[in-house]
Enzyme design. Structure first.
Site, mmCIF file in Angstrom:
data_model
loop_
_atom_site.group_PDB
_atom_site.id
_atom_site.type_symbol
_atom_site.label_atom_id
_atom_site.label_comp_id
_atom_site.label_asym_id
_atom_site.label_seq_id
_atom_site.Cartn_x
_atom_site.Cartn_y
_atom_site.Cartn_z
ATOM 1 N N LYS A 1 36.012 -39.967 80.135
ATOM 2 C CA LYS A 1 36.707 -40.573 78.987
ATOM 3 C C LYS A 1 38.174 -40.820 79.286
ATOM 4 C CE LYS A 1 33.534 -39.940 75.286
ATOM 5 N NZ LYS A 1 33.187 -39.564 73.955
ATOM 6 N N LYS B 1 24.573 -44.118 80.895
ATOM 7 C CA LYS B 1 24.014 -43.613 79.632
ATOM 8 C C LYS B 1 24.183 -44.651 78.520
ATOM 9 C CE LYS B 1 26.334 -40.787 76.887
ATOM 10 N NZ LYS B 1 26.679 -39.843 75.827
ATOM 11 N N LYS C 1 27.306 -45.302 72.192
ATOM 12 C CA LYS C 1 27.662 -46.114 71.021
ATOM 13 C C LYS C 1 28.996 -46.833 71.213
ATOM 14 C CE LYS C 1 27.859 -42.079 68.321
ATOM 15 N NZ LYS C 1 28.475 -41.005 69.090
HETATM 16 N N1 AQP Z 1 21.995 -42.002 75.797
HETATM 17 C C1 AQP Z 1 21.681 -40.822 75.305
HETATM 18 N N2 AQP Z 1 20.497 -40.248 75.565
HETATM 19 C C2 AQP Z 1 20.166 -39.040 75.040
HETATM 20 N N3 AQP Z 1 20.991 -38.332 74.221
HETATM 21 C C3 AQP Z 1 22.187 -38.865 73.935
HETATM 22 N N4 AQP Z 1 23.216 -38.446 73.169
HETATM 23 C C4 AQP Z 1 24.210 -39.365 73.187
HETATM 24 N N5 AQP Z 1 23.847 -40.407 73.946
HETATM 25 C C5 AQP Z 1 22.597 -40.130 74.435
HETATM 26 C C6 AQP Z 1 23.220 -37.194 72.436
HETATM 27 O O1 AQP Z 1 23.529 -37.485 71.089
HETATM 28 C C7 AQP Z 1 24.241 -36.379 70.525
HETATM 29 C C8 AQP Z 1 25.447 -36.868 69.798
HETATM 30 O O2 AQP Z 1 26.336 -37.449 70.719
HETATM 31 P P1 AQP Z 1 27.843 -37.639 70.293
HETATM 32 O O3 AQP Z 1 27.974 -38.772 69.401
HETATM 33 O O4 AQP Z 1 28.391 -36.398 69.747
HETATM 34 O O5 AQP Z 1 28.605 -37.867 71.650
HETATM 35 P P2 AQP Z 1 28.249 -38.587 72.969
HETATM 36 O O6 AQP Z 1 27.317 -37.760 73.784
HETATM 37 O O7 AQP Z 1 29.566 -38.913 73.614
HETATM 38 O O8 AQP Z 1 27.472 -39.904 72.475
HETATM 39 P P3 AQP Z 1 27.866 -41.394 72.694
HETATM 40 O O9 AQP Z 1 26.898 -42.252 71.965
HETATM 41 O O10 AQP Z 1 28.030 -41.652 74.170
HETATM 42 O O11 AQP Z 1 29.261 -41.490 71.960
HETATM 43 P P4 AQP Z 1 30.616 -42.095 72.448
HETATM 44 O O12 AQP Z 1 30.250 -43.473 72.974
HETATM 45 O O13 AQP Z 1 31.496 -42.130 71.251
HETATM 46 O O14 AQP Z 1 31.135 -41.199 73.515
HETATM 47 C C9 AQP Z 1 24.581 -35.433 71.688
HETATM 48 O O15 AQP Z 1 23.671 -34.353 71.665
HETATM 49 C C10 AQP Z 1 24.338 -36.274 72.904
HETATM 50 O O16 AQP Z 1 23.950 -35.500 74.013
#
Ligand code: AQP
Length: 331
Positions: free
Chosen positions: A114, A196, A199
């Site tokens: 990040k 991955k 969002k």
């Molecule tokens: N691609 C993924 N596959 C499986 N699990 C996923 N998670 C996120 N992306 C995937 C799981 O969703 C939960 C919530 O995630 P989060 O929003 O707290 O943070 P993150 O992991 O950083 O998810 P994003 O979508 O990638 O958010 P941004 O883009 O804002 O950083 C967690 O349990 C995560 O493992």
């Protein structure tokens, strides 16, 4: 709370929820709520570690809460709340900061990723994200944390903090375990399947949102990047097809082997629309229910207020103990 074990997890309202968030985490939140005491949070304090537009953050926080409920989380069974409504999260994070080594926090890969992505805003909160996450987990004396595989390292850090803290002040925190699904732990981007699904990805074709319309879902799956040979099998050198097989397996409740058998001898022309259609059907009820819930803000407010009251009560018990252990004078 009963003698059942405790589950805690959270999702950031940093955008609209993706199929990855659902298959990797929220789907399991729902399955676990029958057997455990479950506490699920919308982690808005984590979200501000990268810049958020305030009105959008407020809207997305309510959307995540509505989507939790639409995905089957029942406010009568699970505690659903917004992180910033329970100030003990920040209080415990401060104490845990003093039990976390700079070196171990520096090794967190999410921070490295990040900070490389947001070079203009490498703030201390981004660095401290895993300690706040440890506080979220430890505040509720959590036994198990359902997360996608990308969060495993953060749960490991929380475990190291427990070991260190309990070593100095015995019997303070329960040691949490990560709960990572066998399939779906890492759903990959449809546009770049070695990354991955996220969002906050700038490429809209890489992710499926829970609120995407059926025609958008179909279009994104038809355009999904696959591999040069057309066999529909799980293989290390076929990340695109392997990802689609996992998604189809989870959406239809089958094993990946059954999916390979179903599409043996068929090509992408059959497979990609089938995956799209399965995901359309999986998400249809979630989208409809979310839309209905978002029309009823009073109900959502009632849910998050009641959730925060229950969470605060549990959190206070841990904070009293922690403050006593570290030597703070009782208020
Ligand atoms: N691609 C993924 N596959 C499986 N699990 C996923 N998670 C996120 N992306 C995937 C799981 O969703 C939960 C919530 O995630 P989060 O929003 O707290 O943070 P993150 O992991 O950083 O998810 P994003 O979508 O990638 O958010 P941004 O883009 O804002 O950083 C967690 O349990 C995560 O493992």
């Amino acid at each position: 709370m009963s003698d059942k074990k405790t589950i805690f997890s959270g999702v950031q309202p940093s955008g609209k929820l993706t199929l990855g968030n659902y298959l990797g985490a929220i789907k399991n939140f729902q399955l676990l709520q029958e057997e455990y005491n479950c506490i699920y949070c919308v982690v808005d304090m984590h979200a501000i570690t990268v810049r958020q537009e305030p009105a959008a953050l407020r809207r997305q926080t309510l959307e995540v809460l509505a989507q939790y409920i639409a995905c089957g989380l029942d406010p009568e069974k699970s505690i659903l709340f917004v992180q910033s409504h329970v100030p003990a999260h920040a209080e415990l994070a401060w104490v845990l900061n003093c039990f976390t080594m700079f070196g171990e926090a520096s090794r967190m890969t999410q921070f490295k990723d990040k900070s490389a992505k947001h070079t203009d805003n490498v703030n201390v909160g981004l660095f401290d994200y895993p300690v706040l996450m440890a506080a979220d987990i430890l505040l509720y004396q959590t036994d198990m944390v359902p997360v996608g595989v990308d969060q495993r390292q953060h749960v490991e850090l929380a475990r190291n903090i427990v070991q260190r803290f309990n070593g100095i002040h015995p019997d303070t925190f329960v040691m949490p375990e990560p709960y990572i699904p066998k399939t779906g732990a890492k759903i990959m981007s449809l546009a770049d399947p070695v990354r991955k699904m996220s969002k906050s990805d700038e490429n809209q074709n890489g992710f499926i949102l829970l609120m995407d319309k059926p025609e958008d879902i179909m279009r994104k799956f038809k355009r999904a990047v696959t591999d040069s040979d057309s066999r529909i099998i799980v293989a290390d050198d076929k990340p695109g097809v392997s990802n689609l097989i996992s998604i189809y397996a989870l959406a239809t409740g089958q094993t990946t082997e059954a999916v390979e058998a179903e599409f043996a001898g068929k090509g992408y022309g059959d497979f990609k629309p089938a995956v799209g259609q399965a995901v359309v059907e999986l998400l249809r009820p979630i989208r409809t229910k979310t839309e209905d819930l978002l029309k009823n803000k009073d109900y959502l407010e009632q849910v998050y207020r009641a959730g925060a009251a229950k969470a605060s009560y549990l959190a206070r018990k841990t904070m009293d103990k922690v403050y006593r252990k570290v030597g703070f004078v009782k208020r």
